[in-house]
Design a protein around this motif. Sequence first.
Motif, mmCIF file in Angstrom:
data_model
loop_
_atom_site.group_PDB
_atom_site.id
_atom_site.type_symbol
_atom_site.label_atom_id
_atom_site.label_comp_id
_atom_site.label_asym_id
_atom_site.label_seq_id
_atom_site.Cartn_x
_atom_site.Cartn_y
_atom_site.Cartn_z
ATOM 1 N N VAL A 141 104.084 3.768 44.828
ATOM 2 C CA VAL A 141 104.471 3.628 43.424
ATOM 3 C C VAL A 141 105.860 4.238 43.274
ATOM 4 C CG1 VAL A 141 103.899 4.151 41.030
ATOM 5 C CG2 VAL A 141 102.059 3.751 42.694
ATOM 6 N N GLN A 193 98.351 3.099 38.249
ATOM 7 C CA GLN A 193 98.422 2.109 39.326
ATOM 8 C C GLN A 193 97.345 2.368 40.379
ATOM 9 O OE1 GLN A 193 99.761 -0.313 38.329
ATOM 10 N NE2 GLN A 193 101.964 -0.466 38.559
ATOM 11 N N ASN A 251 99.245 -7.985 33.714
ATOM 12 C CA ASN A 251 99.723 -6.735 33.138
ATOM 13 C C ASN A 251 100.551 -6.948 31.874
ATOM 14 O OD1 ASN A 251 100.409 -3.747 33.324
ATOM 15 N ND2 ASN A 251 102.458 -4.635 33.433
ATOM 16 N N THR A 304 105.173 -1.011 43.952
ATOM 17 C CA THR A 304 105.133 -1.266 42.521
ATOM 18 C C THR A 304 105.778 -0.132 41.740
ATOM 19 O OG1 THR A 304 103.654 -1.893 40.703
ATOM 20 C CG2 THR A 304 102.860 -0.190 42.222
ATOM 21 N N ASP A 318 101.825 -5.413 39.363
ATOM 22 C CA ASP A 318 101.686 -5.953 38.018
ATOM 23 C C ASP A 318 102.284 -7.347 37.895
ATOM 24 O OD1 ASP A 318 100.464 -3.614 37.196
ATOM 25 O OD2 ASP A 318 102.337 -2.695 36.526
#
Length: 234
Positions: free
Chosen positions: A152, A134, A22, A127, A16
């Motif tokens: 993630v 995601q 984002n 992320t 992001d």
Amino acid sequence: MEVDYSNIKVIGFDADDTLWVNETYFREAEERFAELLENYETKNKIDQELFKIEMKNLELYGYGIKGFVLSMVECALDLSNTKISQETISKILHLGKEMIAKPVELLDGVEEVLQKLADKYRLIVLTKGDLLDQERKLKRSGLSKYFHHVEVLSDKKEENYSNLLEHLNIAHEEFLMIGNSLKSDVLPILNIGAKAVHVPFHTTWAHELVSEEEIVNDHLKLNRITDILKYLKL
């Protein structure tokens, strides 16, 4: 500044606001949320209360749109003394659905960088956020083909990074992280002995801001992601 990247073998990318837009969508949603509650409080007060509730809820909901929407609902109930209408609650939920449905807008130069680095380095995505969201954004982005691994994380602290690098058998001194957040993508990475590059996005969530005292000088700051190509072996 001069930083030696000659021993780098693996490059991690935040997602992001590093690969795609984002934070802009969150700011837009906050504006519309404040409009929905304008009969109860001033915009400044609404923004402050929403941020407080988001921070309180992070440990429960984690990062991402779903937790943000739940925090907006809680904030609306609090500021209205539970008098908020069902119609307004419905509009808040719709805001979240609109955010999830947003098209993935790649930032300038991202795909060019990935194309040029993919043959030379092992590329991974690291992320925060909601797993489903995601995964959806990565698929829509068309960038999956460039990455060896996607992770993630629940948070981006030193322990999270160290555990992941150990799990993926990546030596800290051979790892470079590229991201837009000093707090999440740079400082914890430097603290574990890896390298980091900061590529700021024009909008930063208040939770990701750091004080001047926390900023260290042993990292590279770039105006655009394509500038990293000048520093790496290709």
